[in-house]
Design a protein around this motif. Structure first.
Motif, PDB file in Angstrom:
ATOM      1  N   LEU A  76       0.982  -1.217   0.347  1.00  0.00           N
ATOM      2  CA  LEU A  76      -0.029  -0.159   0.016  1.00  0.00           C
ATOM      3  C   LEU A  76       0.900   0.916   0.036  1.00  0.00           C
ATOM      4  CD1 LEU A  76      -2.457   1.399   0.050  1.00  0.00           C
ATOM      5  CD2 LEU A  76      -2.623   1.190   2.544  1.00  0.00           C
ATOM      6  N   GLN A  77       1.806   1.435   0.930  1.00  0.00           N
ATOM      7  CA  GLN A  77       2.550   2.390   0.963  1.00  0.00           C
ATOM      8  C   GLN A  77       3.538   3.007  -0.426  1.00  0.00           C
ATOM      9  OE1 GLN A  77       5.616   1.836   3.117  1.00  0.00           O
ATOM     10  NE2 GLN A  77       6.273   3.987   3.443  1.00  0.00           N
ATOM     11  N   THR A  78       3.869   1.544  -0.853  1.00  0.00           N
ATOM     12  CA  THR A  78       3.997   1.671  -2.356  1.00  0.00           C
ATOM     13  C   THR A  78       3.231   2.900  -3.572  1.00  0.00           C
ATOM     14  OG1 THR A  78       6.042  -0.466  -1.825  1.00  0.00           O
ATOM     15  CG2 THR A  78       5.357   0.506  -3.863  1.00  0.00           C
ATOM     16  N   ARG A  79       2.003   1.197  -3.403  1.00  0.00           N
ATOM     17  CA  ARG A  79       1.832   2.358  -4.649  1.00  0.00           C
ATOM     18  C   ARG A  79       0.843   3.617  -3.922  1.00  0.00           C
ATOM     19  NH1 ARG A  79      -2.466  -2.833  -5.644  1.00  0.00           N
ATOM     20  NH2 ARG A  79      -0.765  -4.287  -6.234  1.00  0.00           N
ATOM     21  N   ALA A 139       4.144   8.984   2.391  1.00  0.00           N
ATOM     22  CA  ALA A 139       3.161   8.014   2.987  1.00  0.00           C
ATOM     23  C   ALA A 139       4.565   7.015   3.592  1.00  0.00           C
ATOM     24  CB  ALA A 139       1.940   7.214   2.272  1.00  0.00           C
ATOM     25  N   ARG A 140       4.667   7.181   4.996  1.00  0.00           N
ATOM     26  CA  ARG A 140       5.219   6.611   5.955  1.00  0.00           C
ATOM     27  C   ARG A 140       4.739   5.679   6.858  1.00  0.00           C
ATOM     28  NH1 ARG A 140       4.741  11.647   7.372  1.00  0.00           N
ATOM     29  NH2 ARG A 140       4.612  12.289   9.245  1.00  0.00           N
ATOM     30  N   PRO A 141       5.491   4.753   7.037  1.00  0.00           N
ATOM     31  CA  PRO A 141       4.969   3.634   8.054  1.00  0.00           C
ATOM     32  C   PRO A 141       4.133   4.011   9.408  1.00  0.00           C
ATOM     33  CG  PRO A 141       6.401   2.926   6.764  1.00  0.00           C
ATOM     34  CD  PRO A 141       6.609   4.091   6.636  1.00  0.00           C
ATOM     35  N   ALA A 142       3.497   4.207  10.054  1.00  0.00           N
ATOM     36  CA  ALA A 142       2.945   4.393  11.623  1.00  0.00           C
ATOM     37  C   ALA A 142       2.338   2.857  12.403  1.00  0.00           C
ATOM     38  CB  ALA A 142       2.474   5.509  11.780  1.00  0.00           C
ATOM     39  N   GLY A 143       3.356   2.841  13.065  1.00  0.00           N
ATOM     40  CA  GLY A 143       2.120   1.487  14.528  1.00  0.00           C
ATOM     41  C   GLY A 143       2.710   0.028  13.471  1.00  0.00           C
ATOM     42  N   ALA A 144       1.415  -1.033  13.487  1.00  0.00           N
ATOM     43  CA  ALA A 144       1.515  -2.234  12.422  1.00  0.00           C
ATOM     44  C   ALA A 144       1.029  -2.016  11.440  1.00  0.00           C
ATOM     45  CB  ALA A 144       1.120  -3.172  14.219  1.00  0.00           C
ATOM     46  N   PRO A 158      -6.146   6.680  -3.419  1.00  0.00           N
ATOM     47  CA  PRO A 158      -5.612   5.447  -4.402  1.00  0.00           C
ATOM     48  C   PRO A 158      -6.148   4.163  -3.394  1.00  0.00           C
ATOM     49  CG  PRO A 158      -3.483   7.067  -5.625  1.00  0.00           C
ATOM     50  CD  PRO A 158      -4.672   7.680  -4.055  1.00  0.00           C
ATOM     51  N   GLY A 159      -7.222   3.702  -3.740  1.00  0.00           N
ATOM     52  CA  GLY A 159      -7.634   2.491  -3.541  1.00  0.00           C
ATOM     53  C   GLY A 159      -8.835   2.654  -2.359  1.00  0.00           C
ATOM     54  N   TYR A 160      -9.372   3.524  -2.386  1.00  0.00           N
ATOM     55  CA  TYR A 160     -10.446   3.662  -1.617  1.00  0.00           C
ATOM     56  C   TYR A 160     -11.427   2.629  -1.779  1.00  0.00           C
ATOM     57  CZ  TYR A 160     -14.744   6.283   0.644  1.00  0.00           C
ATOM     58  OH  TYR A 160     -15.937   5.641   1.505  1.00  0.00           O
ATOM     59  N   THR A 161     -12.246   2.872  -3.335  1.00  0.00           N
ATOM     60  CA  THR A 161     -13.281   2.089  -3.604  1.00  0.00           C
ATOM     61  C   THR A 161     -13.098   0.175  -3.806  1.00  0.00           C
ATOM     62  OG1 THR A 161     -12.196   2.407  -5.889  1.00  0.00           O
ATOM     63  CG2 THR A 161     -14.740   3.734  -5.210  1.00  0.00           C
ATOM     64  N   GLU A 162     -11.246   0.472  -3.916  1.00  0.00           N
ATOM     65  CA  GLU A 162     -11.060  -1.133  -3.582  1.00  0.00           C
ATOM     66  C   GLU A 162     -10.957  -2.011  -2.136  1.00  0.00           C
ATOM     67  OE1 GLU A 162      -9.060   1.263  -7.528  1.00  0.00           O
ATOM     68  OE2 GLU A 162      -9.679   1.530  -5.083  1.00  0.00           O
ATOM     69  N   GLY A 163     -11.361  -0.767  -1.745  1.00  0.00           N
ATOM     70  CA  GLY A 163     -11.343  -1.617   0.138  1.00  0.00           C
ATOM     71  C   GLY A 163      -9.339  -1.201   0.606  1.00  0.00           C
ATOM     72  N   TRP A 164      -8.788  -1.080  -0.005  1.00  0.00           N
ATOM     73  CA  TRP A 164      -7.854  -1.173   0.662  1.00  0.00           C
ATOM     74  C   TRP A 164      -7.019  -0.688   2.270  1.00  0.00           C
ATOM     75  CZ3 TRP A 164      -4.288   0.483  -4.672  1.00  0.00           C
ATOM     76  CH2 TRP A 164      -4.616  -0.097  -5.723  1.00  0.00           C
TER      77      TRP A 164
END
Length: 440
Positions: free
Chosen positions: A203-206, A214-219, A234-240
């Motif tokens: 998800l971060q890569t996309r 976008a940077r990682p945070a938490g698990a 990106p990914g809202y309608t796809e449920g990502w």
């Protein structure tokens, strides 16, 4: 905050924000008030009104000095308070003082002129346009002296009601200033990857490939460098992914679960934690909430994320009255994210501090005790109940659990974070977690 060639006039934006502020002054939540704003004006009205709520204590104290008798028309008062909060930020920046990211900044001349134009556009405020002009210009001239006179007024300094300041200072004598300061910062936008559809790294890569920081945070989380409307990510309608604060993301990991368990999410709306539980495990889950409209949002979220299942049941009922809805079969795990003052999420909902009253604490604490006492008998031997609130007040957290353990000495307290206090801008919201186990 410069206008684009196609954006509404600044005076229209200011008037829309003032109407939302007027609603808050009358006791309505800001989110509900903003829903009444025209769609084209809503983003600007939100930014302006959020700023005013974060500076309302100072603005109100100034208004009381310059206009001792509150204007009978609340919309006039709202325009004055909005103008004072914006003028203070603009003058501070002109002096070289840093302002929080996203602070609306205009030149003093433009701001005063546009506020007068806004007043002229509404019949309720038109007779007061000269008053509004005079108040703002006088503040510009006498600002240093007025601010110095308010230096010993806690509400003006900390922009919270006096009872709120006292409660936080008593509860957290070493952290109270940090907590109150953090409440006036815009929060980060945090996403939680839906691991049934995409892992966090992918998800971060996309998102990065789409130009989002976008940077990682938490698990399972990511923080966006700049908040965006959800449908522009990106990914809202796809449920990502789902939007969920980092502190709230801890709930699904704290509750010990295994696939196939019978689980109750007792106060489920709007469904962020419900979805996270189902993303991590295949469960026989009941999502309960007393508000039918908000429960509908739970269903919408589960559908978007692809988490609907015959084993997932949505029930509209009061968690404190199991006799109305419980089928008599015990649950192996219960999430009780109980209603509270929401004092931990005030940076996301800056109107909360002005809508709450000191006696609300006692009422919410009584309601919370009633809910957990009602749910405890529904828990199977050996099962776990996770108590959660988005509150920093110990009356709704540590004191609540201490009293519960006095009433239910058989309960065993398991490791959990307890109170989470807001601090740095990228930290999660204020929260409280306590994990309780019923002996087998």
């Amino acid at each position: 905050m410069p206008e684009s060639p196609h954006s509404p006039a600044l005076s229209d934006q200011l008037l829309a924000a003032a109407r939302a502020i007027r609603a808050v002054l009358g006791g309505q939540s800001l989110s509900e008030a903003l829903e009444s704003s025209p769609a084209a004006l809503r983003p600007a009205a939100q930014a302006l009104s959020f700023h005013a709520m974060r500076r309302l204590g100072h603005a109100r104290a100034v208004r009381e000095r310059l206009v001792p008798r509150r204007p009978p028309e609340r919309l006039v008062e709202a325009l004055i308070l909005l103008g004072l909060s914006l003028l203070e930020a603009s003058l501070r920046q002109a002096e070289g003082a840093d302002q929080p990211p996203g602070t609306p900044i205009y030149t003093a001349h433009t701001l005063v002129h546009q506020l007068v134009e806004a007043a002229a556009a509404d019949r309720r405020t038109r007779p007061a346009k000269n008053l509004i002009n005079a108040v703002l210009r006088r503040y510009g001239r006498e600002r240093a002296a007025l601010n110095a006179a308010l230096a010993d007024t806690p509400e003006a300094v900390w922009n919270h009601p006096g009872w709120w300041i006292d409660t936080v200072r008593t509860a957290w004598p070493d952290d109270w200033q940090t907590i109150l300061t953090a409440a006036d910062q815009a929060p980060p936008m945090a996403l939680r990857a839906n691991v049934r559809r995409i892992d966090r790294d992918t998800l971060q890569t996309r998102l990065n490939a789409a130009g989002l920081d976008a940077r990682p945070a938490g698990a399972d989380g990511l923080i966006l460098g700049t908040p965006r409307p959800v449908r522009n990510i990106p990914g809202y309608t796809e449920g990502w992914w789902s939007v969920q604060d980092l502190s709230a993301q801890q709930a699904a990991r704290l509750l010990p679960l295994q696939d196939g368990m019978r689980v109750l999410d007792a106060c489920a709306a709007p469904g962020g934690k419900t979805a996270h539980l189902l993303e991590r495990h295949t469960l026989r889950l009941t999502a309960l909430d007393s508000d039918a409209q908000r429960l509908g949002r739970v269903g919408e979220n589960l559908q978007r994320l692809g988490l609907e299942s015959p084993d997932v049941c949505l029930r509209c009922a009061d968690a404190a009255r199991p006799g109305d809805w419980w089928d008599g079969q015990p649950y192996e795990a219960i999430l009780a994210d109980v209603p509270c003052t929401a004092s931990g999420v005030v940076r996301r909902h800056p109107d909360i501090r002005w809508l709450r009253r000191a006696d609300d604490l006692a009422r919410t604490a009584e309601s919370q005790a009633g809910i957990v006492d009602a749910l405890w008998p529904l828990l199977a031997p050996g099962g776990h109940l996770l108590y959660a609130t988005c509150s920093i007040f110990p009356q709704e957290g540590e004191w609540q659990i201490a009293a519960f353990l006095d009433r239910h000495p058989e309960a065993r307290r398991m490791p959990a974070p307890g109170h989470i206090l807001p601090g740095n801008p990228d930290d999660g919201d204020g929260f409280y977690f306590a994990l309780l186990r019923k002996p087998a």
